[in-house]
Design an enzyme around this catalytic site. Structure first.
Site, PDB file in Angstrom:
ATOM      1  N   LYS A  56      39.696  40.980  29.503  1.00 13.30           N
ATOM      2  CA  LYS A  56      38.724  42.083  29.469  1.00 13.30           C
ATOM      3  C   LYS A  56      38.400  42.454  28.025  1.00 13.30           C
ATOM      4  CE  LYS A  56      40.370  43.671  33.949  1.00 13.30           C
ATOM      5  NZ  LYS A  56      41.289  44.545  34.693  1.00 13.30           N
ATOM      6  N   GLN A 100      45.474  49.448  33.965  1.00 12.29           N
ATOM      7  CA  GLN A 100      45.719  48.172  34.651  1.00 12.29           C
ATOM      8  C   GLN A 100      46.781  48.339  35.744  1.00 12.29           C
ATOM      9  OE1 GLN A 100      44.002  45.178  34.120  1.00 12.29           O
ATOM     10  NE2 GLN A 100      45.147  44.472  35.904  1.00 12.29           N
ATOM     11  N   ASP A 123      36.545  51.449  36.440  1.00 12.65           N
ATOM     12  CA  ASP A 123      37.080  50.589  37.507  1.00 12.65           C
ATOM     13  C   ASP A 123      36.554  51.046  38.871  1.00 12.65           C
ATOM     14  OD1 ASP A 123      38.584  48.335  37.000  1.00 12.65           O
ATOM     15  OD2 ASP A 123      40.465  49.430  36.656  1.00 12.65           O
TER      16      ASP A 123
END
Ligand code: NAP
Length: 296
Positions: A56, A100, A123
């Site tokens: 990412k 994460q 997200d």
């Protein structure tokens, strides 16, 4: 027997999406507007999580975005993580950030997601963004389902009236995917069946699927005899299995690709299918965050 299956090339499509974002980022920089800034918080040393965060970060860098990573040790307390999130929520330099997953067992994942400012939740996991998605209101879409919808769009795959069977009902893939596919939208307008670990006779459903989306986290679970001729198969799973090569492993999905590819119309490979799209859509959400597209 259908003609040779067409691969849905997630790598190529993700490159096209990223190129479009890159052009917008360059225009922002030319106009003296700060490049979008994506931050990531990672806890512990899980190799898969480390790889995802590194990809990412690299992808953000390549399209001209600013990226930063907060690396916290495995024994980080929930309180410390919540403080880090609070800091990122308030940091005017950061447009969007991710935490994460998975998190260590001593941390309450729902509490963590709830503490992220929905306006920075690129997200798309916060209940406000999930609610907006369910109601069809503009907001951040969870990156993996958004990536799959983008593949349907760019490959002009007709989903209207199709029977879409989704294997898995997780909050980040199966469940949002089932909502998006049943919406009165294009892509969408499908008739959706969701299967999970308590589904009886799962093959009865998979064999009837015009579109089969597999997100169960079981390596090569879907066999050729479970799939209808000419179906469209989207494989979300990612697994390392032992292999006789330099790395000692290879990546496979939830689908037995080599067998299933022979009878389907379209299929996503692993790697190079859904995975790259997830990253591209995260970057797209970050651009939306910088442009304050959904939250003023
Ligand atoms: P998850 O949270 O573990 O959820 C798995 C789902 O599959 C659950 O709903 C579970 O049912 C169901 N399930 C498990 N075994 C099953 C079986 N034998 N038969 C029927 N249903 C079964 O997984 P996830 O986070 O959605 O991820 C799924 C896979 O996608 C993983 O391999 C993950 O690594 C991968 N992934 C890839 C990307 C990407 O970017 N490509 C992104 C996210 C995830 P219950 O609800 O009944 O437990």
């Amino acid at each position: 027997m259908p003609k040779k299956a067409k691969l849905i090339d997630g790598k190529k499509t993700a490159a096209a999406v990223k190129e479009e974002i890159k052009v917008e980022v360059a225009a922002m920089i030319d106009s003296d507007i700060d490049a979008p800034h994506l931050a990531a918080v990672i806890i512990g040393e899980d190799p898969a999580s480390q790889t995802y965060v590194a990809s990412k970060e690299k992808a953000a860098y390549h399209i001209g975005m600013t990226s930063s990573v907060y690396r916290l040790p495995d024994n980080t307390s929930e309180e410390k993580l919540l403080k880090t999130i609070d800091f990122l929520n308030k940091d005017p330099e950061v447009d969007g950030f991710i935490v994460q997953l998975p998190l260590p067992d001593h941390i309450d994942v729902d509490k963590v997601i709830d503490s992220i400012d929905p306006a920075k939740d690129v997200d798309g996991f916060h209940p406000v963004n999930v609610g907006k998605m369910a109601l069809g209101q503009p907001g951040y879409l969870s990156a993996t389902p958004a990536g799959i919808m983008e593949l349907f769009k760019r490959y002009r795959i007709d989903t209207v009236g199709k029977h879409c069977v989704i294997l898995g009902r997780s909050n980040i893939v199966g469940s949002p995917m089932s909502i998006l596919m049943s919406k009165k939208t294009s892509p969408g307008n499908a008739t959706v069946t969701v299967c999970h670990s308590r589904t009886r006779d799962i093959e009865k459903y998979t064999r009837d699927a015009d579109i089969l989306i597999c997100a169960i986290g079981q390596p090569q679970f879907v066999k050729a005899e479970m799939v209808k001729e000419g179906a469209i198969v989207i494989d979300v799973g990612i697994h390392r299995i032992p292999a006789d090569n330099e790395k000692g492993y290879r990546l496979v999905g939830d689908v037995d690709f080599d067998a299933v590819v022979k009878k389907v119309k379209y299929i996503t490979p692993v790697p190079g299918g859904v995975g790259p799209m997830t990253i591209a859509m995260l970057l797209k959400n970050t651009l939306s965050a910088a442009k304050k597209e959904f939250y003023k």
